[in-house]
Design an enzyme around this catalytic site. Structure first.
Site, short mmCIF file in Angstrom:
data_model
loop_
_atom_site.label_atom_id
_atom_site.label_comp_id
_atom_site.label_asym_id
_atom_site.label_seq_id
_atom_site.Cartn_x
_atom_site.Cartn_y
_atom_site.Cartn_z
N LYS A 259 16.49 -26.32 -3.25
CA LYS A 259 17.05 -25.02 -2.88
C LYS A 259 17.27 -24.88 -1.38
CE LYS A 259 15.59 -22.62 -7.08
NZ LYS A 259 16.89 -22.75 -7.73
N ASP B 245 5.36 -28.35 -7.34
CA ASP B 245 6.77 -27.99 -7.39
C ASP B 245 7.00 -26.84 -6.41
OD1 ASP B 245 9.29 -27.00 -7.90
OD2 ASP B 245 9.11 -27.08 -10.08
N PHE C 48 8.50 -22.76 -14.93
CA PHE C 48 9.94 -23.02 -14.87
C PHE C 48 10.16 -24.12 -13.85
CE2 PHE C 48 14.22 -22.70 -13.25
CZ PHE C 48 14.95 -22.65 -14.43
#
Length: 425
Positions: free
Chosen positions: A274, A245, A160
């Site tokens: 984030k 990532d 994801f």
């Protein structure tokens, strides 16, 4: 231990002096006027502080999701709020057409924290991933000598990385990619945790391996300890970029700045997001050395809001908190508490658990409950978590959570499992 007794109905709806709007009314308005691209739990949050939030009915709830790690430092963190207020009183946006006085301190601080030369600021995690893809392709053409238009990138199954058209082109989740084609070519998907599969997929066109050091959305999947080191060796041997990532796994979630640190691996490119915005606004960044990021020239990539003064002020504050604060140590220490408590639940309604730092995936026996039902039952007991595929839930509380509050939250999980077992008996 924090008290979860109701505090009484409180006003909401953006005007503290206005009429209170009930949970039912909020949800009804949202369902009527918003796109149905989410299926939220039936709770309407009005306030937050630390690891706790309060809903519009006055219930206090322990936040064990923390915005998928965006709230690593807790709600209304005083240091982050002070930095935001200072910058709001000065200037918030200049665009990258000009320098601003927060830009250089931010990029130099982040590059120093990560140990790389250069930083390319963006806004969201998905933008960081898209930037990493563009960067890898440009590097392949300009440096490696791959023929123009032929560069390929190897990615892992179960990944994801976001929801843009290009990113869903290499997703294996039908909910993410179904009905959104045609898809962007140039990606090869191999099983996660299988270095041999990556070796078999590499050829002369391979620009990069794009990978999550820990797969979050998949259920906090921690790969075998030799996986990332073997991928690093392959990338070195075949002259391929390793892109990590770290949007969810980085900046403290696993007890380190970079989750790659757990296996001693250094990636060529890091993608952050984030938590970099402190839970106040979206901030992301691509971090790499000059021999990689230097292939991007003026006019080839950019963002109106990327690197804005407010974002940079938040980002440099986050870097300082990670460098000097107790957050990494708390994540490591309480991560061991979390691991031990969850291990004790296996066999009592839990099939398996995986954890690293303050991050855990819990596979509940599907005969007891699906993930959604488990989340709803935990909500009723004052704990916010999120399900993922099937009967798996994820825990990612703020790194500032206390041991007592973490223990209380895990007590509620234990109680929910006990209730479910009794109901199925």
């Amino acid at each position: 231990m924090s008290d979860t007794r109701p505090l009484g109905r409180r006003d909401s709806g953006g005007d503290p002096a206005g009429p209170a709007i009930s949970t039912t009314d909020h949800i009804g308005l949202a369902e009527t006027h918003s796109a149905h691209n989410y299926n939220p739990l039936p709770v309407v949050i009005a306030e937050g502080e630390g690891a706790w939030v309060t809903d519009v009915e006055g219930r206090r709830l322990l936040d064990c999701l923390a915005g998928y790690s965006a709230m690593n430092f807790g709600h209304r963190n005083p240091e982050l709020l002070a930095a935001a207020h200072r910058q709001l009183d000065r200037v918030t946006l200049t665009s990258r057409a000009f320098y601003n006085d927060q830009f250089a301190p931010f990029v130099s601080a982040l590059s120093g924290l990560v140990g790389k030369d250069r930083v390319l600021p963006m806004n969201t995690g998905a933008e960081a991933v898209e930037t990493g893809i563009k960067l890898a392709r440009r590097w392949a053409y300009d440096v490696k000598g791959v023929p123009d238009g032929e560069a390929t990138i190897i990615v892992a199954g179960g990944n994801f990385h976001g929801r843009t058209t290009t990113i869903i082109s290499f997703s294996e989740d039908p909910e993410a990619y179904g009905g959104f084609g045609p898809y962007t070519p140039g990606f090869r998907v191999v099983p996660y945790g299988d270095a041999a599969a990556i070796a078999a997929a590499i050829d002369a066109t391979t620009a990069a391996v794009l990978i999550e050091p820990v797969q979050g959305e998949a259920g906090v999947i921690v790969p075998p300890p030799d996986y990332l080191p073997r991928v690093r060796e392959l990338c070195d041997r075949e002259r391929v970029l390793l892109i990590a990532d770290e949007v969810q796994s980085g900046l403290g979630r696993t007890g380190t700045v970079r989750a790659c640190e757990h296996t001693g691996v250094t990636a060529d490119v890091y993608l952050f997001g984030k938590a970099l915005g402190g839970g106040i606004l979206p901030v992301s960044a691509v971090v790499a050395d000059t021999d990689v990021l230097g292939v991007i020239r003026p006019g080839q990539h950019g963002s109106t809001f990327g690197g804005n003064p407010l974002a940079c002020a938040m980002g440099r504050t986050v870097v300082g908190m990670l460098a000097d604060g107790p957050y990494l140590e708390n994540a490591r220490r309480l991560g061991e508490v979390l691991r031990a408590r969850l291990k004790g639940l296996v066999g009592d309604g839990v099939v398996a658990t995986r954890s690293i730092g303050l991050w855990a995936g819990i596979d509940v026996d599907p005969a007891l409950a699906g993930g959604r039902e488990l989340c709803e039952r935990l909500l009723a007991r004052g704990v916010l978590v999120k399900d993922t595929h099937g009967s798996t839930i994820r825990l990612s509380p703020p790194l500032s959570i206390s041991e007592d509050d973490l223990g209380w939250g895990l007590d509620q999980l234990d109680a929910v499992l006990t209730d479910l077992r009794a109901a199925r008996a």
